[in-house]
Design an enzyme around this catalytic site. Structure first.
Site, PDB file in Angstrom:
ATOM      1  CE1 TYR A   1      67.208  57.167  41.245  1.00 22.32           C
ATOM      2  CE2 TYR A   1      67.679  55.482  39.604  1.00 22.32           C
ATOM      3  CZ  TYR A   1      67.133  56.703  39.943  1.00 22.32           C
ATOM      4  OH  TYR A   1      66.495  57.445  38.991  1.00 22.32           O
TER       5      TYR A   1
ATOM      6  NE  ARG B   1      77.383  52.674  37.416  1.00 22.42           N
ATOM      7  CZ  ARG B   1      76.922  53.751  36.780  1.00 22.42           C
ATOM      8  NH1 ARG B   1      77.540  54.911  36.921  1.00 22.42           N
ATOM      9  NH2 ARG B   1      75.858  53.679  36.004  1.00 22.42           N
TER      10      ARG B   1
HETATM   11  N1  UDP Z   1      79.480  54.074  32.583  1.00 22.78           N
HETATM   12  C1  UDP Z   1      80.831  53.752  32.395  1.00 22.78           C
HETATM   13  N2  UDP Z   1      81.772  54.614  32.898  1.00 22.78           N
HETATM   14  C2  UDP Z   1      81.449  55.752  33.574  1.00 22.78           C
HETATM   15  C3  UDP Z   1      80.080  56.077  33.749  1.00 22.78           C
HETATM   16  C4  UDP Z   1      79.121  55.209  33.239  1.00 22.78           C
HETATM   17  O1  UDP Z   1      81.159  52.730  31.808  1.00 22.78           O
HETATM   18  O2  UDP Z   1      82.364  56.452  34.035  1.00 22.78           O
HETATM   19  C5  UDP Z   1      78.454  53.179  32.050  1.00 22.78           C
HETATM   20  C6  UDP Z   1      77.509  52.637  33.121  1.00 22.78           C
HETATM   21  O3  UDP Z   1      78.028  51.444  33.664  1.00 22.78           O
HETATM   22  C7  UDP Z   1      76.238  52.401  32.312  1.00 22.78           C
HETATM   23  C8  UDP Z   1      76.289  53.472  31.210  1.00 22.78           C
HETATM   24  O4  UDP Z   1      77.653  53.917  31.174  1.00 22.78           O
HETATM   25  O5  UDP Z   1      76.276  51.147  31.688  1.00 22.78           O
HETATM   26  C9  UDP Z   1      75.392  54.658  31.486  1.00 22.78           C
HETATM   27  O6  UDP Z   1      75.657  55.091  32.815  1.00 22.78           O
HETATM   28  P1  UDP Z   1      75.079  56.449  33.383  1.00 22.78           P
HETATM   29  O7  UDP Z   1      75.633  56.611  34.769  1.00 22.78           O
HETATM   30  O8  UDP Z   1      75.322  57.548  32.421  1.00 22.78           O
HETATM   31  O9  UDP Z   1      73.505  56.230  33.419  1.00 22.78           O
HETATM   32  P2  UDP Z   1      72.629  55.050  34.117  1.00 22.78           P
HETATM   33  O10 UDP Z   1      72.354  54.055  33.049  1.00 22.78           O
HETATM   34  O11 UDP Z   1      73.395  54.513  35.275  1.00 22.78           O
HETATM   35  O12 UDP Z   1      71.403  55.779  34.526  1.00 22.78           O
END
Ligand code: UDP
Length: 328
Positions: A140, A280
């Site tokens: 992405y 993740r």
């Molecule tokens: N995250 C998490 N559990 C979830 C979704 C997100 O721990 O179910 C964590 C993710 O690993 C990241 C942060 O929350 O560190 C923000 O994730 P989000 O997907 O909201 O936004 P991103 O930073 O990926 O754009």
């Protein structure tokens, strides 16, 4: 100005569209409604279409005498981009090529692009200034970086003015509670935690607590959606045909995943249950903006400076609209 917003019915695009409209610009949303919602454009012009449809884009640019494009339309799910990179490259890189071709054909010379802090990826600087090295760590984020370069190259050849906005984590809902975040399926942290509180625990997961951060969970800079929109308005109004600018948009403050859970607990008055699971794929440990350039050059001043206040707007939206834009 007459402005086309690709992805103008999405969470960020529609917040910008409503602010631009309220500020006196003529706006047109162009959206395939795969992730966007017609209700989010609040009665503004909406053309339903895919950005890979170059001729529909060119016709829309001509019909509405568009002078500038704000380009939000993209596939944005980081996890999915690891599993299905072709979908992301096709939508984001292929889609932008189609858009730029349409702009060249229709003679539109200004573009503002919705890029992301994820292009900095594994760069350990914190806070992150615009000249930090970009080292994206997911397909992405690499599509977004590829698009930044594509826009630079088109700008050079076709005399287009551009501004790249790399934003950190958009969060919260409109202050009046009418518009907010709704993805299906939801993958973003704040809506997931708040939905978990509203619907009862659904196995909320924290992705990794072994990062080199204070509590071991990832740190992000959550910027309120209306502050994000005000930065877009300022940046858009400053674009001239020779503009070649990049701005980070973030508050300058970082919150860990556990900080966010605590803020949601505080605002809602409910305890949240979660499980720590593995990291993740594609997640950077820490992404926090240095917003100095945006503040000094464009005079940007965020209204939401406390995470609890941002979460409070999201909580009001989720409580009021548990099914998002679907009927209550
Ligand atoms: N995250 C998490 N559990 C979830 C979704 C997100 O721990 O179910 C964590 C993710 O690993 C990241 C942060 O929350 O560190 C923000 O994730 P989000 O997907 O909201 O936004 P991103 O930073 O990926 O754009």
């Amino acid at each position: 100005m007459n402005i086309l917003l690709t992805g103008g019915a999405g969470y960020v695009g529609s917040a910008c569209l409503r602010l631009l409209k309220d500020s006196g610009h003529r706006v047109v949303a162009f959206d395939n409604l795969v992730e966007g919602h017609a209700d989010a454009v609040d009665g503004a012009d909406l053309v339903i279409g895919d950005i890979r449809d170059t001729s529909l884009l060119e016709k829309t640019l001509r019909d509405h005498e568009i002078e500038a494009v704000m380009h939000f339309a993209a596939a944005t799910n980081v996890g999915e981009s690891v599993v299905n990179p072709a979908y992301h490259y096709d939508n984001n890189v292929g889609g932008t090529l189609s858009l730029l071709n349409a702009m060249v054909a229709a003679g539109v010379k200004k573009i503002l692009f919705s890029s992301t802090c994820a292009t900095y990826g594994l760069n350990p600087s914190s806070p992150m200034a615009e000249d930090a090295e970009q080292d994206p760590c997911s397909p992405y984020a690499r599509t977004k970086l590829a698009v930044e370069w594509m826009i630079r190259d088109f700008s050079h050849t076709y005399d287009m003015g551009f501004t790249l906005l790399r934003y950190f984590n958009a969060a919260g809902a409109s202050t009046d509670g009418r518009f907010g975040e709704y993805h299906h399926p939801e993958t973003h942290l704040i809506p997931l935690v708040l939905q978990d509180i509203l619907d009862g625990p659904k196995a909320l997961k924290v992705f990794g607590n072994d990062y080199a951060t204070e509590d071991g969970t990832c740190i992000r800079d959550y910027v309120h959606i209306e502050d994000l929109a005000s930065a877009h308005l300022l940046a858009m109004e400053a674009i001239e045909q020779n503009t070649q600018e990049v701005y980070n948009i973030g508050t300058g403050n970082g919150q860990s995943v556990l900080d966010i859970i605590k803020a949601c607990e505080l605002v809602s008055g409910h305890k949240v249950k979660y499980t720590i699971v593995g990291r993740r794929p594609g997640d950077a440990p820490e992404l926090v903006a240095d917003p100095l350039k945006l503040q000094t050059r464009l005079g940007w001043k965020p209204r939401y400076t406390k995470i609890e206040d941002t979460v409070r707007t999201a909580w009001a939206w989720h409580k009021n609209r548990p099914n998002g834009y679907a009927k209550k």
